[in-house]
Design a protein around this motif. Structure first.
Motif, mmCIF file in Angstrom:
data_model
loop_
_atom_site.group_PDB
_atom_site.id
_atom_site.type_symbol
_atom_site.label_atom_id
_atom_site.label_comp_id
_atom_site.label_asym_id
_atom_site.label_seq_id
_atom_site.Cartn_x
_atom_site.Cartn_y
_atom_site.Cartn_z
ATOM 1 N N HIS A 158 -10.428 -1.265 10.593
ATOM 2 C CA HIS A 158 -10.144 -0.866 9.215
ATOM 3 C C HIS A 158 -11.006 -1.603 8.201
ATOM 4 O O HIS A 158 -10.732 -1.577 7.001
ATOM 5 C CB HIS A 158 -8.662 -1.064 8.892
ATOM 6 N N GLN B 149 -8.381 -0.058 1.047
ATOM 7 C CA GLN B 149 -7.166 -0.777 0.649
ATOM 8 C C GLN B 149 -6.708 -1.733 1.741
ATOM 9 O O GLN B 149 -6.280 -2.851 1.456
ATOM 10 C CB GLN B 149 -6.045 0.220 0.339
ATOM 11 N N PRO C 228 -12.826 7.640 -4.504
ATOM 12 C CA PRO C 228 -12.448 8.088 -3.150
ATOM 13 C C PRO C 228 -13.462 9.064 -2.556
ATOM 14 O O PRO C 228 -13.747 9.023 -1.353
ATOM 15 C CB PRO C 228 -11.088 8.761 -3.371
ATOM 16 N N LEU D 139 -6.094 7.257 8.474
ATOM 17 C CA LEU D 139 -6.469 6.703 7.170
ATOM 18 C C LEU D 139 -7.778 7.301 6.673
ATOM 19 O O LEU D 139 -8.738 7.440 7.428
ATOM 20 C CB LEU D 139 -6.626 5.185 7.254
ATOM 21 N N THR D 140 -7.801 7.632 5.388
ATOM 22 C CA THR D 140 -9.052 8.077 4.780
ATOM 23 C C THR D 140 -9.912 6.842 4.485
ATOM 24 O O THR D 140 -9.387 5.724 4.447
ATOM 25 C CB THR D 140 -8.782 8.790 3.442
ATOM 26 N N LEU E 263 0.846 -1.183 0.000
ATOM 27 C CA LEU E 263 0.000 0.000 0.000
ATOM 28 C C LEU E 263 0.884 1.236 0.000
ATOM 29 O O LEU E 263 1.875 1.300 0.723
ATOM 30 C CB LEU E 263 -0.905 -0.006 1.231
ATOM 31 N N GLU E 264 0.504 2.204 -0.778
ATOM 32 C CA GLU E 264 1.288 3.406 -0.966
ATOM 33 C C GLU E 264 1.655 4.059 0.382
ATOM 34 O O GLU E 264 2.803 4.384 0.626
ATOM 35 C CB GLU E 264 0.470 4.374 -1.838
ATOM 36 N N PHE E 265 0.639 4.182 1.237
ATOM 37 C CA PHE E 265 0.878 4.915 2.485
ATOM 38 C C PHE E 265 1.699 4.119 3.492
ATOM 39 O O PHE E 265 2.089 4.632 4.526
ATOM 40 C CB PHE E 265 -0.445 5.379 3.100
ATOM 41 N N GLU E 266 1.965 2.835 3.210
ATOM 42 C CA GLU E 266 2.796 2.035 4.112
ATOM 43 C C GLU E 266 4.272 2.174 3.807
ATOM 44 O O GLU E 266 5.118 1.714 4.570
ATOM 45 C CB GLU E 266 2.401 0.543 4.013
ATOM 46 N N HIS F 146 -6.575 -5.917 1.730
ATOM 47 C CA HIS F 146 -5.189 -6.365 1.701
ATOM 48 C C HIS F 146 -5.127 -7.887 1.574
ATOM 49 O O HIS F 146 -5.789 -8.598 2.317
ATOM 50 C CB HIS F 146 -4.505 -5.923 3.001
ATOM 51 N N GLN G 236 -8.437 4.790 1.831
ATOM 52 C CA GLN G 236 -7.274 4.008 2.270
ATOM 53 C C GLN G 236 -7.699 2.813 3.111
ATOM 54 O O GLN G 236 -7.101 1.748 3.046
ATOM 55 C CB GLN G 236 -6.309 4.906 3.055
ATOM 56 N N LYS G 237 -8.746 3.002 3.903
ATOM 57 C CA LYS G 237 -9.249 1.880 4.699
ATOM 58 C C LYS G 237 -9.707 0.737 3.791
ATOM 59 O O LYS G 237 -9.532 -0.437 4.104
ATOM 60 C CB LYS G 237 -10.401 2.324 5.606
#
Lengths: 293, 329
Positions: free
Chosen positions: B220, B63, B243, B56-57, B7-10, B67, B60-61
């Protein structure tokens, strides 16, 4: 472009201009059948239950026309007409939900997408709900769910049979999960109606899809449908995208569902009241007075 | 080894973990005492992870909820039961692989466990149809719930599906009817039903095993009336607005707690369930035990009444009595 093409083009243009002179469905007196293109006097169409006398096409009708076709004259007693929608999520897409609501309310004169009440059909008392597709595509939000649930509960308490006329694109996205939960709420009320051994019939009209199909539309003891009505769970486009192939032409029509065992009988609208009365009588329902709600 | 940065934000987290690993390596090779630096870095990593996951938005949640390494139904069942027996088939000619079920013991209680099952990789996902159940899956689930009702086994369901399968065969076999019957019949059950959204709850396909006495949701996880992608393409006429739709639809545990759709939101291990699956199993297990104790103290009649009242109360609307109308006039 050859000279011949130029003439052909020119003629085409003139033809279109001529057609515009003829009455079309917009002028309020005449209606053109989208199926067979026959132009009929609107009054005649209404007298024939908005069914094309030429080809049998069932025009879309609103909740008040539907009720008039089913209920004996002056027998309909409306219930819970004062329930009004709110905007629980503060939802806004390209436009605000609150604005869409106001607009639908103004154009339909309804507070939300279903009219519920008690009525008599050839003298036999029955609970009746008519969804109204004009109101945001007949979508099911909290008010639709609550009014239908209250009607079912009232019918159970009064030991009445029940007819729900479905016309809906499914759950109302603008109310989020609260809409989805109406499917469960209504199904729970239907379980109690069924437990009391009372007759429930949904009438599936064009279109009946999504969350309505996945709940009360498919829970009838007997499932009735109007000719050629579109009935399905998922949208045709979604399925075509998944499969990447063309679907059969009659896919998700009332006739197709009957072939696959999900519709008991297809009832032409002109025979609706007599068919309903007959089915009610065959299930032991008797004419009687209806005490006021 | 740190996990793949899926994930991008990770990404910042994974980079930090790599640094920590490098320093460890260095320390091993050169025998320099780096424990202090390590400690600092590790607490920094923990703090960063917490910050990222708390902020998290909704998009993003989704995503995180999707997972591929997020614990699935079968993972939780493996964590809970030693004696699990999977039960197959709807007795109508189908055994759906996207919606599975069976019996097992949780603690010392025999229970029925039912849930959507996605695959870990492409091959398994094809077999499991990405967790999108066909009508046969919902009918199998109902058959197993009826069985549980007869033998008084509490029912635990695990929700993790993008939605019920939309296909030609699914329509022919009555996807709508299959889900509808479950919605109605689950109100009849005389045993406790606890449903948990472990990943994504996709609309009617989720609700088809979701009419429960208690609806739990991981922090999440998301639960949606329509997938944000579909919602965006219908209401915004632009699938790229997904989004925005995810935010507008109010799909997170906190939102649904406010709307009184969900009974409890379960905190996830820092970084999400996929970072510490065993810990997430313990969290869920404890919550299930607690709710089961409460529910099993009710009589069958009370249980059914409470289930009806719970769903009966859902929805928001305005009721104008004639008095109010007069006042307004």
């Amino acid at each position: 472009m050859s000279l011949f093409d130029w003439f052909a083009d020119r003629r085409k243009g003139q033809y279109v201009a001529n057609v515009k002179q003829e009455p079309d469905e917009g002028d309020g007196l005449w209606s053109k059948c989208p199926e067979c293109a026959q132009v009929v006097y609107l009054k005649d169409l209404k007298l024939n239950a908005s069914v094309c006398a030429n080809c049998g096409y069932h025009h879309r009708i609103d909740s008040s026309e539907r009720i008039a076709l089913i209920a004996d004259p002056d027998s309909f007693q409306v219930l819970n007409a004062d329930l009004a929608p709110v905007d629980p999520l503060g939802f806004k897409d390209r436009r605000a939900y609150a604005d869409r609501l106001r607009e639908s309310q103004a154009s339909t004169g309804l507070r939300d997408g279903v009219v519920t009440g008690l009525c008599r059909v050839e003298g036999i008392p029955m609970g009746l709900a008519a969804m109204d597709f004009r109101f945001m595509g007949g979508s099911m939000g909290s008010v639709v769910g609550e009014k239908i649930t209250r009607l079912i509960e009232e019918s159970t308490a009064r030991k009445l049979p029940l007819l729900i006329v479905c016309a809906s694109g499914g759950a109302r996205m603008q109310e989020g999960m609260l809409s989805l939960m109406q499917m469960a709420k209504i199904s729970g009320a239907l379980e109690r109606h069924r437990e009391a051994e009372l007759l429930y019939m949904p009438l599936l009209t064009h279109p009946t899809t999504g969350g309505v199909t996945a709940s009360f539309a498919m829970l009838g003891d007997l499932i009735l449908a109007e000719p050629k009505a579109l009935i399905g769970f998922a949208g045709r486009r979604v399925i075509e995208q998944t499969l990447r192939e063309k679907l059969p032409d009659n896919f998700q029509t009332a006739e197709y569902l009957q072939e696959h065992g999900f519709v008991d009988t297809i009832v032409p609208r002109t025979q609706l009241r007599s068919t309903l009365a007959n089915l009610l009588r065959l299930h032991g329902c008797k004419p009687m007075e209806l005490t006021s709600a | 080894m740190p996990r793949r940065p899926l994930l991008e934000f990770e990404k910042p987290l994974v980079e930090l973990e790599q640094q920590i690993e490098q320093i460890r390596q260095l320390a091993r090779d050169s025998e320099v005492d780096v424990s202090q630096q390590l400690q600092q870095l590790e607490s920094l990593a923990a703090r960063r992870r917490q910050e990222i996951f708390q902020g998290l938005t909704p998009a993003q949640k989704i995503q995180v909820a999707r997972h591929p390494q997020r614990p699935s139904t079968l993972d939780f069942i493996q964590m809970f039961c030693d004696d699990w027996v999977e039960l197959h088939g709807d007795r109508r000619g189908n055994d759906d692989q996207a919606l599975i079920g069976g019996v097992g013991r949780v603690g010392n209680r025999p229970v029925m466990l039912i849930g959507h099952q996605k695959g870990r990789d492409t091959k398994e996902n094809v077999a499991r149809n990405f967790g999108m159940a066909a009508p046969g899956g919902y009918r199998k689930a109902m058959r197993l719930m009826d069985h549980a009702d007869r033998f008084r086994l509490p029912i635990l369901t695990f929700i993790d599906t993008p939605g019920a399968y939309a296909g030609l065969e699914a329509e022919e076999q009555g996807q709508g009817e299959a889900i509808a019957v479950n919605l109605r019949e689950m109100f009849r059950l005389r045993v406790p039903v606890i449903a948990t959204v472990i990943g994504e709850g996709g609309s009617g396909g989720a609700l088809g095993i979701g009419v429960a006495d208690r609806l739990l949701m991981f922090e999440h996880s998301v639960y949606t009336v329509a997938s944000p992608e579909a919602c965006a393409s219908i209401l915004w006429r632009d699938a790229a607005k997904a989004p925005d739709a995810a935010a507008a639809l109010r799909i997170t545990g906190r939102d649904l707690l406010e709307l009184q759709v969900v009974d409890e939101v379960l905190e996830e291990p820092s970084g999400g369930n996929n970072w510490a699956p065993l810990e997430s199993g313990e969290i869920l297990r404890a919550a299930i035990d607690r709710h089961l104790d409460e529910l099993l103290s009710l009589s069958e009649q009370q249980l059914r009444e409470a289930r009806y009242s719970k769903f009966r109360a859902m929805g928001r609307f305005l009721e104008k009595t004639s008095q109010d109308v007069e006042k307004a006039a």
